[in-house]
Write a protein that holds these residues in place. Structure first.
Motif, PDB file in Angstrom:
ATOM      1  N   LEU A 162       0.830  -1.206   0.000  1.00 41.16           N
ATOM      2  CA  LEU A 162       0.000   0.000   0.000  1.00 41.16           C
ATOM      3  C   LEU A 162       0.864   1.257   0.000  1.00 41.16           C
ATOM      4  O   LEU A 162       0.525   2.256  -0.643  1.00 41.16           O
ATOM      5  CB  LEU A 162      -0.949  -0.008   1.205  1.00 41.16           C
ATOM      6  N   ALA A 163       2.002   1.197   0.693  1.00 34.67           N
ATOM      7  CA  ALA A 163       2.932   2.333   0.676  1.00 34.67           C
ATOM      8  C   ALA A 163       3.516   2.515  -0.732  1.00 34.67           C
ATOM      9  O   ALA A 163       3.666   3.647  -1.208  1.00 34.67           O
ATOM     10  CB  ALA A 163       4.051   2.104   1.694  1.00 34.67           C
ATOM     11  N   ASP A 213       0.747   4.044  -2.926  1.00 37.92           N
ATOM     12  CA  ASP A 213       0.548   5.455  -2.597  1.00 37.92           C
ATOM     13  C   ASP A 213       1.677   6.317  -3.173  1.00 37.92           C
ATOM     14  O   ASP A 213       1.442   7.394  -3.722  1.00 37.92           O
ATOM     15  CB  ASP A 213       0.472   5.622  -1.076  1.00 37.92           C
ATOM     16  N   LYS A 214       2.897   5.815  -3.065  1.00 40.41           N
ATOM     17  CA  LYS A 214       4.048   6.557  -3.588  1.00 40.41           C
ATOM     18  C   LYS A 214       3.943   6.728  -5.100  1.00 40.41           C
ATOM     19  O   LYS A 214       4.206   7.811  -5.643  1.00 40.41           O
ATOM     20  CB  LYS A 214       5.344   5.817  -3.230  1.00 40.41           C
ATOM     21  N   ILE A 234       1.195   6.688  -6.955  1.00 37.41           N
ATOM     22  CA  ILE A 234       0.098   7.613  -7.275  1.00 37.41           C
ATOM     23  C   ILE A 234       0.559   9.055  -7.085  1.00 37.41           C
ATOM     24  O   ILE A 234       0.295   9.921  -7.930  1.00 37.41           O
ATOM     25  CB  ILE A 234      -1.141   7.314  -6.409  1.00 37.41           C
ATOM     26  N   LYS A 235       1.253   9.317  -5.999  1.00 33.94           N
ATOM     27  CA  LYS A 235       1.726  10.678  -5.729  1.00 33.94           C
ATOM     28  C   LYS A 235       2.743  11.133  -6.779  1.00 33.94           C
ATOM     29  O   LYS A 235       2.764  12.306  -7.162  1.00 33.94           O
ATOM     30  CB  LYS A 235       2.311  10.759  -4.320  1.00 33.94           C
ATOM     31  N   PHE A 270      -7.913   1.159   2.131  1.00 29.18           N
ATOM     32  CA  PHE A 270      -6.864   2.148   1.871  1.00 29.18           C
ATOM     33  C   PHE A 270      -7.327   3.173   0.825  1.00 29.18           C
ATOM     34  O   PHE A 270      -7.182   4.386   1.012  1.00 29.18           O
ATOM     35  CB  PHE A 270      -5.600   1.415   1.397  1.00 29.18           C
ATOM     36  N   ALA A 271      -7.893   2.678  -0.273  1.00 25.52           N
ATOM     37  CA  ALA A 271      -8.349   3.570  -1.345  1.00 25.52           C
ATOM     38  C   ALA A 271      -9.438   4.516  -0.837  1.00 25.52           C
ATOM     39  O   ALA A 271      -9.427   5.719  -1.141  1.00 25.52           O
ATOM     40  CB  ALA A 271      -8.870   2.748  -2.518  1.00 25.52           C
ATOM     41  N   LYS A 307      -7.933   7.190   1.467  1.00 24.19           N
ATOM     42  CA  LYS A 307      -7.125   8.158   0.717  1.00 24.19           C
ATOM     43  C   LYS A 307      -7.957   8.990  -0.250  1.00 24.19           C
ATOM     44  O   LYS A 307      -7.464   9.965  -0.821  1.00 24.19           O
ATOM     45  CB  LYS A 307      -6.026   7.431  -0.055  1.00 24.19           C
ATOM     46  N   TYR A 316      -9.204   7.768  -3.069  1.00 20.54           N
ATOM     47  CA  TYR A 316      -8.945   7.317  -4.433  1.00 20.54           C
ATOM     48  C   TYR A 316     -10.184   6.604  -4.982  1.00 20.54           C
ATOM     49  O   TYR A 316     -10.912   5.943  -4.232  1.00 20.54           O
ATOM     50  CB  TYR A 316      -7.743   6.362  -4.478  1.00 20.54           C
ATOM     51  N   TYR A 364     -12.086   3.703  -6.418  1.00 22.84           N
ATOM     52  CA  TYR A 364     -11.872   2.258  -6.339  1.00 22.84           C
ATOM     53  C   TYR A 364     -13.034   1.555  -7.030  1.00 22.84           C
ATOM     54  O   TYR A 364     -14.198   1.818  -6.730  1.00 22.84           O
ATOM     55  CB  TYR A 364     -11.793   1.808  -4.879  1.00 22.84           C
TER      56      TYR A 364
END
Length: 255
Positions: free
Chosen positions: A159-160, A163-164, A166-167, A202-203, A206, A208, A210
């Motif tokens: 998940l990290a 996220d990285k 996507i950013k 998570f999505a 955040k 996002y 999904y």
């Protein structure tokens, strides 16, 4: 006699002027009417196609509307593992066919990026985010390698990684829309369904987008799933590819 002739010529000139003026304005009116009819037809066509988009997030609807009005297709990059195949019988190709049937072939430009055997850790190491950025997408529909991660990468690390990535993508392309989805379910899995659930949570946390296509598949504990997912490869069969594509078509194309 001369005065009579002048009078006749004057009358003829007046009549000619009136006729010419009438023809000019008639032509102008006809052009205006045709233009208005064309605009009305185009408006109706736009409204019809936009009706298909009514279930989509507002930012996606706006992009579709802009693509229709400007005649510039929005670039939809579909990315994922071998569960997202670039083959002509894979679900991305089947989805593209349905999008074109509904919206026409000038609204979506679909690009498929298949990364066989990829994990989220490898995606970071090989800068897959950078590769996706180079495609200059308006939208990314991403299946982020969770099935390949299964038993290899801890879900919190995965998940990290996601996220990285996507950013990284959104920093380079602030207007891009990222849409997340899991890979396909697999037969009688133990930890994998829990990981997918964590991915969904998570999505949501955040913010996002999904897409939960798992609701379209048979229960992963049932033998029926074997019709749609090959138990030897854990990848969708031909029927599974169609089921996945049909679910996404139902998401993108409201009936």
């Amino acid at each position: 006699m001369r005065n009579v002739l002048l009078a006749v010529l004057l009358i003829i000139s007046c009549i000619s002027f009136i006729v010419a003026g009438h023809l000019y304005w008639q032509k102008k009116i006809d052009v205006t009417v045709r233009h208005a009819m064309t605009e009305a037809t185009e408006f109706q066509a736009t409204q019809k196609r936009m009706a298909y988009a009514k279930k989509l997030p507002a930012e996606v609807q706006a992009k579709i509307k802009r693509a229709i009005e400007t005649n510039r297709p929005l670039r939809l990059v579909i990315a994922g593992s071998e569960a997202t195949p670039a083959a002509k019988d894979g679900w991305p190709a089947l989805l593209r066919q349905q999008l074109e049937a509904a919206y026409g072939n000038k609204v979506f430009q679909v690009v498929v990026k298949e990364y066989k055997g990829m994990t989220t850790k490898q995606a970071i190491e090989e800068n897959i985010a950078g590769q996706l950025i180079k495609e200059k997408p308006d939208m990314v529909l991403w299946e982020p390698f969770l099935l390949n991660n299964n038993g290899v990468i801890d879900i919190n690390d995965a998940l990290a990684h996601i996220d990285k990535m996507i950013k990284t993508i959104t920093a380079a392309l602030p207007d891009v829309t990222i849409m997340l989805q899991p890979p396909n379910p697999i037969d009688n899995a133990v930890y994998y369904p829990k990981q997918v659930k964590q991915f969904q949570t998570f999505a949501k946390e955040k913010g996002y987008i999904y897409i939960d296509h798992w609701q379209a598949w048979p229960d992963y504990k049932s033998n029926e799933l074997n019709k749609y997912v090959d138990p030897d490869t854990d990848l969708p069969t031909k029927d599974g590819q169609k089921r996945w594509a049909d679910f996404l078509a139902g998401y993108f194309i409201a009936k």
